[in-house]
Enzyme design. Structure first.
Site, mmCIF file in Angstrom:
data_model
loop_
_atom_site.group_PDB
_atom_site.id
_atom_site.type_symbol
_atom_site.label_atom_id
_atom_site.label_comp_id
_atom_site.label_asym_id
_atom_site.label_seq_id
_atom_site.Cartn_x
_atom_site.Cartn_y
_atom_site.Cartn_z
ATOM 1 N N ASP A 95 13.318 -15.678 22.053
ATOM 2 C CA ASP A 95 12.462 -14.729 22.780
ATOM 3 C C ASP A 95 13.206 -13.406 22.975
ATOM 4 O O ASP A 95 12.626 -12.321 22.812
ATOM 5 C CB ASP A 95 12.069 -15.320 24.134
ATOM 6 C CG ASP A 95 11.111 -14.414 24.894
ATOM 7 O OD1 ASP A 95 9.966 -14.235 24.433
ATOM 8 O OD2 ASP A 95 11.514 -13.884 25.940
ATOM 9 N N LYS A 117 12.395 -9.527 21.300
ATOM 10 C CA LYS A 117 12.392 -8.270 22.058
ATOM 11 C C LYS A 117 13.363 -7.266 21.451
ATOM 12 O O LYS A 117 13.086 -6.055 21.407
ATOM 13 C CB LYS A 117 12.740 -8.552 23.514
ATOM 14 C CG LYS A 117 11.689 -9.405 24.227
ATOM 15 C CD LYS A 117 12.115 -9.785 25.637
ATOM 16 C CE LYS A 117 11.076 -10.684 26.306
ATOM 17 N NZ LYS A 117 11.486 -11.120 27.663
#
Length: 824
Positions: free
Chosen positions: A680, A684
């Site tokens: 995750d 980003k």
């Protein structure tokens, strides 16, 4: 004593309850004398005309007569005392005997004259007037006398080309006899019926009771004429086709006539004439909602006038085109054409002719199309034979769309907006017409496009440019928080900023909820329980409604399957707002496609919440790039979960126990490995790298996973149980950092100059910005040419449903600002 006229139609007098409602309305009127004009009880006129048709064809009429008898008797006995009921029913029985005599004569001659039809059809109004007068008299609802007036004793009319014409001198004298000048009280008047100059009964035609009300308004010098019906006023569009249609507060006589001609449910133009001549305001009101003031029709509306008052349409129209070089410069062609149509009894709806005089096109009722073609070809047979006129072309399946409003006069751009709206909706215009008054712009379109056209044009002129149709996918924790936030702010945004956010669709994997106007956000959870099966194509089609100017999909999922649709939605003109990182961190080619589409026109893709939830991480980066700053590096803590874990972890409690506790508190994903894997954070990092101009793929970034290889494929329960087997290495890393006066932080680094990025667990001095954050904070550090010695830092809560929803909400409001700017 001033007069006010009230007219009640058949729908307002359908049964005993309706009569009581009418009596209550009459009783509630202010002081002054009233003329109450009534139609027949709903459906009675049709039954009476049916009797004529049956008798003329020698069909038995007894059953219809019995239907009339039982219905009227039932209403009478329910409303008035037995004594009064017997009087009314005796008169009714006499009338039925008279009707039966007429019917017997018709059955002999096997045909019905116009006079016979007028004679029988007019009884319905007589019965209504007698009954309402009796009811008002018994109730003593108002001061003064209750008088039942038979309009045949007052109205004298003559035949005219456009219908009955009032013989005013004779009528005024008869009015003084029927309703003396010194009368005070309530006069209940029969609508629809009158007499001719020979004293024979006639009618004022369909909508005749409205005409009666207008005439009596003129005769009595009334202050107003109120038409009570089953609608709350004149609507800006047909509510059956335009969900956003609203009641118009005020319109002019001219606007009302235009709208009525083009099919709006409003008083007929001819019936308005007496009120118009005497300058009497007409108000259209609902019997079923008497508190609503309805629509006032007046010579000069006093309030600020809207640009467009209404949009109407007529279906079942044929477009006829007469074309030929022989028509150019030839006087009398139009006179011959329309004289021919007049002789054939054909009404022309619209006429359009180019200045070249090469062609004339006009619209007629589709039922008359073949007749028109035949008579026109016959009238121009010589010109057709000699080739001076090429052909008479008839196109069926058309409709006429009209926008009406006095506010259009002298204002540039209205026609452009009208046709631009039709073009944007993909609707072809076959012919146009606009009179010199500029009060009406009409267009002939395909009938199958009429509903779409009505909705699109109504939306263009009536709705705020900031009206947005919203479809939300994924009402989970973040989506639910967003809907709740919108519910709390919708009223303020509408009142303060004219911002109309309409959540019209919500979808989840198990189903979808669609609403024509909007979903009540205060109750969306309960409404979603009645969801139908998910059909994503229908969901998207519903959100992108023809009658609403803008459509946006808010994707609150983390699903690749949803992100894969973004390109198609943007190409269709649907804006996308999302916290879903899949599209921006997926294949570079797809990311570039999305950027190209969203930058190439009025199609917006907003994704601030993909990094840092509600923090202005991406917007800050965009501002730096767009103002010409040179980005050197971007680094930070991008996971609120991992920020929490390493803020809490001090080796006194095993790392595995901290993970388990965080999982039980809901701080991690249901499977903690989704956080500990670092993917995750890597997504980003890819998003920020691409925003800074780097062409990185997710696979290009080395990621240090905190998930032991041995537990990668275990169940969640097994993972949590056996993570303790790997506590020692994590404790050792903590001790090493601690010994150096540093702390552990899970960070991402994007090196712009070297076109690289990494995601790892690193140690930082205790005075470093990354070492001094609150439990779940995200922090992003930008090192740039401008911010080199003292980097620019964005810090704050970067996880949680509420803050993520706030970021999405901010993007939605940012989108609305963009749309408003584009519209201006």
């Amino acid at each position: 004593m001033s007069w006010t006229v009230h007219k009640f139609g058949g729908s307002s007098l359908a049964d005993a309850a309706c009569f009581r409602r009418v009596a209550e309305i009459v009783a509630s009127q202010p002081d002054g004398s009233l003329a109450v004009v009534v139609s027949a009880i709903g459906g009675v006129t049709d039954l009476l005309l049916g009797l004529i048709d049956k008798a003329s064809s020698d069909t038995p009429v007894e059953a219809t007569i019995e239907t009339l008898r039982s219905r009227y008797e039932g209403i009478v006995r329910e409303l008035v005392t037995p004594e009064r009921a017997e009087i009314l029913l005796a008169a009714f029985a006499t009338d039925l005997d008279d009707i039966s005599s007429v019917l017997k004569a018709l059955s002999v001659v096997k045909s019905a004259s116009h006079r016979s039809r007028d004679l029988v059809a007019g009884y319905g109004e007589i019965w209504s007037a007698r009954l309402l007068a009796a009811l008002l008299d018994e109730r003593e609802a108002r001061e003064g006398v209750v008088l039942c007036v038979d309009a045949r004793d007052v109205l004298v009319v003559a035949s005219g080309e456009m219908g009955p014409i009032v013989v005013w001198d004779d009528t005024r004298e008869k009015r003084k006899q029927a309703i003396p000048d010194d009368f005070t009280g309530t006069a209940v008047v029969t609508g629809f019926i009158a007499r001719d100059r020979d004293g024979l009964q006639t009618t004022l035609g369909r909508n005749g009771s409205d005409y009666s009300a207008s005439i009596f308004g003129g005769l009595l010098g009334a202050a107003a004429v109120n038409i009570w019906t089953d609608v709350e006023g004149v609507m800006s569009g047909d509510p059956r086709r335009v969900p956003e249609a609203r009641v118009i507060d005020e319109i002019s006589y001219s606007e009302a006539m235009e709208l009525a001609y083009f099919g709006a449910k409003v008083i007929h133009p001819q019936t308005m004439a007496p009120a118009v001549a005497h300058g009497i305001p007409i108000r259209i009101r609902s019997t079923f909602n008497p508190e609503h003031l309805g629509t006032e029709i007046t010579a000069d509306p006093g309030r600020e006038t809207a640009l467009i008052k209404g949009i109407s349409g007529i279906d079942e129209v044929a477009l006829v085109n007469l074309e030929g070089a022989g028509m150019i410069g030839v006087p009398g062609t139009a006179d011959r054409l329309f004289g021919t149509l007049r002789e054939a009894g054909v009404s022309v709806t619209l006429i359009s002719q180019g200045s070249s005089e090469h062609s004339i096109c006009f619209a007629v009722p589709e039922a008359s199309a073949e007749l028109v073609k035949n008579v026109v070809e016959k009238a121009f047979a010589v010109e057709l034979a000699q080739g001076q006129i090429q052909n008479v072309e008839v196109t069926k399946g058309c409709g006429v769309l009209a926008v009406v409003g006095d506010g259009m006069a002298g204002l540039p751009g209205v026609a452009g907006r009208f046709f631009r709206t039709l073009g944007s909706a993909g609707i072809n215009v076959r012919a146009i017409a606009q009179g010199a008054s500029e009060r009406n712009i009409s267009a002939v379109i395909d009938s199958r496009d009429m509903t779409r056209a009505l909705r699109a044009v109504h939306g263009s002129f009536y709705l705020s440019a900031k009206t947005v149709s919203i479809g939300l996918i994924g009402p989970g924790s973040v989506g639910a928080a967003l809907l709740d936030q919108m519910a709390g702010e919708a009223g303020r945004l509408r009142e303060t900023f004219n911002l109309d956010l309409r959540v019209r669709a919500i979808a989840r994997s198990s189903g979808m909820l669609l609403e024509e106007q909007h979903i009540e956000l205060d109750n969306w959870r309960d409404a979603l329980e009645t969801a139908e099966a998910l059909d994503l194509d229908r969901f998207i089609g519903h959100v992108q409604a023809d009658h609403l100017p803008h459509a946006v999909i808010i994707d609150c999922t983390a699903e690749q399957s949803v992100a894969d649709h973004y390109r198609d939605w943007l190409e269709r003109g649907i804006h996308v707002v999302t916290p879903n990182k899949r599209a921006h961190s997926g294949p570079l080619s797809y990311y570039n496609d999305l950027r190209s589409i969203s930058h190439g026109g009025n199609k917006h893709f907003l994704y601030e919440a993909t990094v840092g939830a509600g923090l202005p991480v991406i917007q800050t980066l965009k501002d730096l790039v767009e103002t010409g700053d040179e980005i050197t590096s971007i680094s930070g803590i991008f996971s609120g979960t991992l920020a929490y874990l390493f803020n809490v972890f001090d080796a006194t409690t095993p790392f595995s126990e901290i993970v388990r506790d965080a999982n039980e508190r809901g701080y991690t994903e249901p499977d903690p490995r989704d956080d500990l894997s670092g993917m995750d954070v890597a997504r980003k990092a890819v998003i920020l790298a691409r925003e800074a101009g780097l062409n990185l793929e997710l696979k290009d970034i080395p990621v240090e996973s905190l998930v032991p290889d041995a537990l990668a494929d275990a169940s969640v329960e097994e993972f949590l149980e056996h993570l303790a087997d790997f506590d020692a290495p994590m404790a050792a890393r903590y001790e090493a950092a601690h010994a150096s006066g540093e702390v552990l932080r899970y960070v991402a680094d994007v090196d712009i100059r070297n076109v690289s990025a990494s995601v790892r667990l690193a140690s930082f001095p205790r005075d470093h910005a990354f070492a001094n954050i609150s439990l779940t904070d995200n922090i992003v550090q930008y090192v740039t040419r401008r911010y080199c010695e003292n980097p620019l830092i964005v810090r704050g809560p970067g996880a949680g449903p509420d803050v993520t929803a706030a970021g999405i909400f901010a993007d939605l409001l940012r989108l609305c600002s963009m749309l408003s700017a584009n519209n201006d």
